[in-house]
Motif scaffolding. Structure first.
Motif, PDB file in Angstrom:
ATOM      1  N   TYR A  72       1.164  -1.238   0.381  1.00 36.72           N
ATOM      2  CA  TYR A  72       0.166   0.149  -0.133  1.00 36.72           C
ATOM      3  C   TYR A  72       0.684   1.249   0.463  1.00 36.72           C
ATOM      4  O   TYR A  72       1.953   1.087   0.901  1.00 36.72           O
ATOM      5  CB  TYR A  72      -0.820  -0.430   1.204  1.00 36.72           C
ATOM      6  CG  TYR A  72      -1.778  -1.615   1.198  1.00 36.72           C
ATOM      7  CD1 TYR A  72      -3.294  -1.065   1.094  1.00 36.72           C
ATOM      8  CD2 TYR A  72      -1.354  -2.030   1.985  1.00 36.72           C
ATOM      9  CE1 TYR A  72      -3.744  -1.789   0.909  1.00 36.72           C
ATOM     10  CE2 TYR A  72      -2.850  -3.444   2.556  1.00 36.72           C
ATOM     11  CZ  TYR A  72      -3.403  -3.645   1.517  1.00 36.72           C
ATOM     12  OH  TYR A  72      -4.481  -4.439   1.831  1.00 36.72           O
ATOM     13  N   PHE A  73       0.306   2.124  -0.694  1.00 38.93           N
ATOM     14  CA  PHE A  73       1.310   3.510  -0.702  1.00 38.93           C
ATOM     15  C   PHE A  73       0.368   4.577  -0.183  1.00 38.93           C
ATOM     16  O   PHE A  73      -0.711   4.616  -0.829  1.00 38.93           O
ATOM     17  CB  PHE A  73       1.319   3.780  -1.940  1.00 38.93           C
ATOM     18  CG  PHE A  73       2.880   4.968  -2.422  1.00 38.93           C
ATOM     19  CD1 PHE A  73       3.909   5.160  -1.514  1.00 38.93           C
ATOM     20  CD2 PHE A  73       1.549   6.765  -3.144  1.00 38.93           C
ATOM     21  CE1 PHE A  73       4.426   7.097  -2.302  1.00 38.93           C
ATOM     22  CE2 PHE A  73       2.354   7.479  -3.402  1.00 38.93           C
ATOM     23  CZ  PHE A  73       3.761   7.774  -2.245  1.00 38.93           C
ATOM     24  N   GLY A  74       1.080   5.152   1.309  1.00 39.02           N
ATOM     25  CA  GLY A  74      -0.139   6.793   1.273  1.00 39.02           C
ATOM     26  C   GLY A  74       0.564   6.411   3.076  1.00 39.02           C
ATOM     27  O   GLY A  74       1.435   7.207   3.146  1.00 39.02           O
ATOM     28  N   MET A  75      -0.467   6.145   3.991  1.00 44.87           N
ATOM     29  CA  MET A  75      -0.155   7.079   4.828  1.00 44.87           C
ATOM     30  C   MET A  75      -0.720   6.489   5.867  1.00 44.87           C
ATOM     31  O   MET A  75      -2.059   6.031   5.889  1.00 44.87           O
ATOM     32  CB  MET A  75      -0.469   8.794   5.217  1.00 44.87           C
ATOM     33  CG  MET A  75      -2.185   9.057   5.527  1.00 44.87           C
ATOM     34  SD  MET A  75      -2.896  10.887   5.263  1.00 44.87           S
ATOM     35  CE  MET A  75      -3.933  11.001   5.339  1.00 44.87           C
ATOM     36  N   LYS A  76      -0.557   6.352   7.296  1.00 46.66           N
ATOM     37  CA  LYS A  76      -1.424   5.906   8.127  1.00 46.66           C
ATOM     38  C   LYS A  76      -2.177   6.771   9.809  1.00 46.66           C
ATOM     39  O   LYS A  76      -1.388   8.085   9.740  1.00 46.66           O
ATOM     40  CB  LYS A  76      -0.215   5.144   9.203  1.00 46.66           C
ATOM     41  CG  LYS A  76      -0.144   3.698   8.962  1.00 46.66           C
ATOM     42  CD  LYS A  76       1.271   2.552   9.491  1.00 46.66           C
ATOM     43  CE  LYS A  76       0.762   1.173   9.112  1.00 46.66           C
ATOM     44  NZ  LYS A  76       1.987   0.601  10.238  1.00 46.66           N
ATOM     45  N   ILE A  77      -3.336   6.333   9.689  1.00 44.06           N
ATOM     46  CA  ILE A  77      -3.855   6.946  10.652  1.00 44.06           C
ATOM     47  C   ILE A  77      -3.754   6.238  12.931  1.00 44.06           C
ATOM     48  O   ILE A  77      -4.056   5.572  12.342  1.00 44.06           O
ATOM     49  CB  ILE A  77      -5.192   7.658  10.827  1.00 44.06           C
ATOM     50  CG1 ILE A  77      -5.714   8.314   9.717  1.00 44.06           C
ATOM     51  CG2 ILE A  77      -5.778   8.407  11.808  1.00 44.06           C
ATOM     52  CD1 ILE A  77      -7.280   8.703   9.082  1.00 44.06           C
ATOM     53  N   ALA A  95       6.272   2.206  11.807  1.00 43.25           N
ATOM     54  CA  ALA A  95       5.817   1.217  12.719  1.00 43.25           C
ATOM     55  C   ALA A  95       5.095   1.497  13.754  1.00 43.25           C
ATOM     56  O   ALA A  95       4.949   3.104  14.329  1.00 43.25           O
ATOM     57  CB  ALA A  95       7.302   0.229  13.485  1.00 43.25           C
ATOM     58  N   ASP A  96       3.745   0.856  14.071  1.00 39.10           N
ATOM     59  CA  ASP A  96       2.490   1.127  15.278  1.00 39.10           C
ATOM     60  C   ASP A  96       3.054   1.568  16.522  1.00 39.10           C
ATOM     61  O   ASP A  96       2.247   2.275  16.838  1.00 39.10           O
ATOM     62  CB  ASP A  96       2.216  -0.567  15.080  1.00 39.10           C
ATOM     63  CG  ASP A  96       0.751  -0.081  13.297  1.00 39.10           C
ATOM     64  OD1 ASP A  96       0.996   0.807  12.513  1.00 39.10           O
ATOM     65  OD2 ASP A  96       0.254  -0.613  13.726  1.00 39.10           O
ATOM     66  N   ILE A  97       4.234   1.329  16.890  1.00 40.02           N
ATOM     67  CA  ILE A  97       4.211   1.134  17.720  1.00 40.02           C
ATOM     68  C   ILE A  97       5.349   2.113  18.688  1.00 40.02           C
ATOM     69  O   ILE A  97       5.314   2.462  19.872  1.00 40.02           O
ATOM     70  CB  ILE A  97       5.232  -0.120  17.970  1.00 40.02           C
ATOM     71  CG1 ILE A  97       6.325  -0.607  19.859  1.00 40.02           C
ATOM     72  CG2 ILE A  97       6.781  -0.410  17.188  1.00 40.02           C
ATOM     73  CD1 ILE A  97       4.824  -1.043  21.115  1.00 40.02           C
ATOM     74  N   THR A  98       6.024   2.942  17.922  1.00 39.16           N
ATOM     75  CA  THR A  98       6.988   4.378  17.565  1.00 39.16           C
ATOM     76  C   THR A  98       5.577   5.389  17.850  1.00 39.16           C
ATOM     77  O   THR A  98       6.053   6.041  18.613  1.00 39.16           O
ATOM     78  CB  THR A  98       7.226   4.423  16.952  1.00 39.16           C
ATOM     79  OG1 THR A  98       6.628   4.269  15.195  1.00 39.16           O
ATOM     80  CG2 THR A  98       8.744   3.681  16.032  1.00 39.16           C
ATOM     81  N   GLU A  99       4.408   5.523  17.814  1.00 41.19           N
ATOM     82  CA  GLU A  99       3.570   6.065  17.979  1.00 41.19           C
ATOM     83  C   GLU A  99       3.373   5.771  19.171  1.00 41.19           C
ATOM     84  O   GLU A  99       2.275   6.290  20.156  1.00 41.19           O
ATOM     85  CB  GLU A  99       2.566   5.470  16.808  1.00 41.19           C
ATOM     86  CG  GLU A  99       2.979   6.979  15.570  1.00 41.19           C
ATOM     87  CD  GLU A  99       3.577   8.192  15.491  1.00 41.19           C
ATOM     88  OE1 GLU A  99       3.038   9.130  15.904  1.00 41.19           O
ATOM     89  OE2 GLU A  99       4.780   7.655  15.446  1.00 41.19           O
ATOM     90  N   LEU A 100       2.757   4.902  20.106  1.00 40.75           N
ATOM     91  CA  LEU A 100       2.494   4.255  21.140  1.00 40.75           C
ATOM     92  C   LEU A 100       2.362   5.461  21.931  1.00 40.75           C
ATOM     93  O   LEU A 100       1.804   5.705  22.439  1.00 40.75           O
ATOM     94  CB  LEU A 100       2.562   3.073  21.791  1.00 40.75           C
ATOM     95  CG  LEU A 100       2.354   2.496  22.779  1.00 40.75           C
ATOM     96  CD1 LEU A 100       0.622   2.847  22.982  1.00 40.75           C
ATOM     97  CD2 LEU A 100       2.765   0.814  23.553  1.00 40.75           C
ATOM     98  N   PRO A 101       4.140   6.013  22.684  1.00 44.93           N
ATOM     99  CA  PRO A 101       3.416   6.726  23.786  1.00 44.93           C
ATOM    100  C   PRO A 101       2.764   8.211  23.428  1.00 44.93           C
ATOM    101  O   PRO A 101       2.405   8.419  24.774  1.00 44.93           O
ATOM    102  CB  PRO A 101       4.982   7.295  23.525  1.00 44.93           C
ATOM    103  CG  PRO A 101       5.557   6.569  23.326  1.00 44.93           C
ATOM    104  CD  PRO A 101       4.778   5.258  21.891  1.00 44.93           C
ATOM    105  N   LYS A 102       2.370   8.339  22.483  1.00 47.48           N
ATOM    106  CA  LYS A 102       1.689   9.986  21.542  1.00 47.48           C
ATOM    107  C   LYS A 102       0.335   9.586  21.922  1.00 47.48           C
ATOM    108  O   LYS A 102      -0.945  10.653  21.713  1.00 47.48           O
ATOM    109  CB  LYS A 102       2.457   9.919  20.325  1.00 47.48           C
ATOM    110  CG  LYS A 102       3.503  10.574  20.244  1.00 47.48           C
ATOM    111  CD  LYS A 102       3.858  10.881  18.748  1.00 47.48           C
ATOM    112  CE  LYS A 102       5.504  11.145  18.568  1.00 47.48           C
ATOM    113  NZ  LYS A 102       5.583  10.638  16.824  1.00 47.48           N
TER     114      LYS A 102
END
Length: 312
Positions: free
Chosen positions: A171-176, A198-205
Motif C-alpha cells: 500500500y502507498f499512502g499514510m497511517k492514522i 511502525a505502529d509501536i513508535t507512535e504508542l507513547p503519543k
C-alpha cells in the motif's frame, strides 16, 4: 433554520441522508464551535460581505461526511435540497457559496490549525455531557492510500507518503494512529504518519498520563515497552506475537482472545471513517493538509458514535 418549500414539507418518507443530517443537527455543538472559529473568520468591511460563518462550517462538515471536493460541495448545494437546507440556504433567496469561497474557508481552517481545536473542543463537549472517561486506552492504526501514479505535473509520487506491506500486499499512502477511551471508545489522541511508520513508535503519543491499562494488537508487542509500562504501574493488555519457529501456548492464545474482545471495539472508529464517511483515500498532497482533515473527521466520528448518549 429557514422554512422549507411545501414540496419538502409534505413528503412522507425520511431518507437515510435526511435522518443522518437531522441527527448531526442535534448533536454537533454548533455554538461552541462557532465561538472557536469566530476570531479567525473574515469580518464585513468595504468589500463583498462574507457568507454566514455557520453556513460555511456546515458546508465544511458536509464535505467531511460525504467526501466532497470544493467543486462537488458547490454542486450538491444546487442539486440536493436536504443538504442545502442543512447549510441553512434557500436556492432562490440566498447566494450559494462558490467553490472558491468554500476553498477559502477550508484554507482558513488549515492555516490556523483549527481542526485540532475542533477535535479537542468536541471532546470537552463530550465530557461536559457526561461521557465518562476511564483510565484505560485502546490503540490501533489504519492505512489510508493515496495516488501512487507519476502521471502528474511533477512526474513523481508524493514524497511525504510511503509504501508499506500488510498481509503480503503493498500500500502507498499514510497511517492514522488513534487512541480511544476503554469506556466510551471516544478517540482522545491521534497522529498521522507515512504508511511505513511502525505502529509501536507512535504508542507513547496515543496514551494519556492517567492511563493505567492499554489494549492493542500484536503490532504493538514490545518487551521493553511492556517492562516500562509495568514499571509505571500500567496493565499491559497487548496481544502476544508468535515467535519464529515457536507456537504460542494455550494460555497466551486465551489471553489474546480476552484482550481482543475489548480491543476490537476500536475498529468501529475506522469503520465510521472509511465506510460511513467514505474516507478511504487521501484527498490532498502532503501529510499536513491531510492531517488537518483527519482531525476534523475524528471529532465528527466521536459525535457520530456517541450520538445516542448525547441525545439521551
Amino acid at each position: 433554520m429557514k422554512q422549507t418549500t411545501s414540496s419538502i414539507t409534505h413528503k412522507k418518507v425520511t431518507t437515510k441522508r435526511e435522518a443522518f443530517l437531522n441527527e448531526m443537527e442535534r448533536v454537533v455543538p454548533w455554538s461552541r464551535l462557532l465561538k472557536l472559529i469566530e476570531p479567525y473568520y473574515p469580518k464585513a468591511g468595504n468589500g463583498r460581505p462574507p457568507m454566514p460563518m455557520e453556513t460555511m462550517l456546515r458546508i465544511y462538515f458536509l464535505q467531511q461526511w460525504y467526501s466532497l471536493s470544493d467543486p462537488a460541495a458547490e454542486e450538491v448545494l444546487y442539486d440536493i435540497e436536504i443538504m442545502r437546507r442543512f447549510a441553512q440556504l434557500e436556492l432562490f433567496d440566498d447566494a450559494i457559496p462558490d467553490e472558491t469561497t468554500i476553498l477559502k474557508f477550508r484554507h482558513m481552517i488549515e492555516r490556523h490549525t483549527l481542526s485540532e481545536a475542533i477535535f479537542a473542543d468536541i471532546n470537552n463537549h463530550l465530557v461536559e455531557k457526561g461521557i465518562r472517561v476511564s483510565q484505560g486506552s485502546m490503540v490501533d492504526a489504519t492505512i489510508i492510500q493515496t495516488a501512487s501514479s507519476t502521471k502528474n505535473k511533477d512526474k513523481k509520487r508524493d514524497a511525504e507518503m510511503h509504501s508499506t506491506r500488510k498481509n503480503n500486499q503493498y500500500y502507498f499512502g499514510m497511517k492514522i494512529h488513534i487512541g480511544t477511551d476503554v469506556n466510551s471508545n471516544a478517540i482522545h489522541s491521534a497522529t498521522v504518519t507515512p504508511a511505513n511508520t511502525a505502529d509501536i513508535t507512535e504508542l507513547p503519543k496515543l496514551l494519556r498520563e492517567r492511563d493505567r491499562v492499554v489494549f492493542a494488537d500484536a503490532g504493538y508487542t514490545s518487551d521493553s515497552y511492556k517492562r516500562g509500562a509495568r514499571a509505571l504501574g500500567m496493565s499491559w493488555k497487548v496481544n502476544d506475537k508468535r515467535k519464529v519457529g515457536k507456537e504460542m501456548s494455550a494460555s497466551q492464545k486465551k489471553q489474546n482472545r480476552k484482550n481482543s474482545s475489548v480491543r476490537a471495539r476500536i475498529e468501529h472508529c475506522f469503520r465510521v471513517i472509511k465506510c460511513q464517511f467514505g474516507y478511504q483515500k487521501a484527498r490532498y498532497k502532503g501529510l499536513e493538509k491531510n492531517r488537518v482533515q483527519v482531525f476534523t473527521l475524528l471529532g465528527l466520528v466521536n459525535l457520530y458514535m456517541l450520538r445516542g448518549r448525547l441525545e439521551g
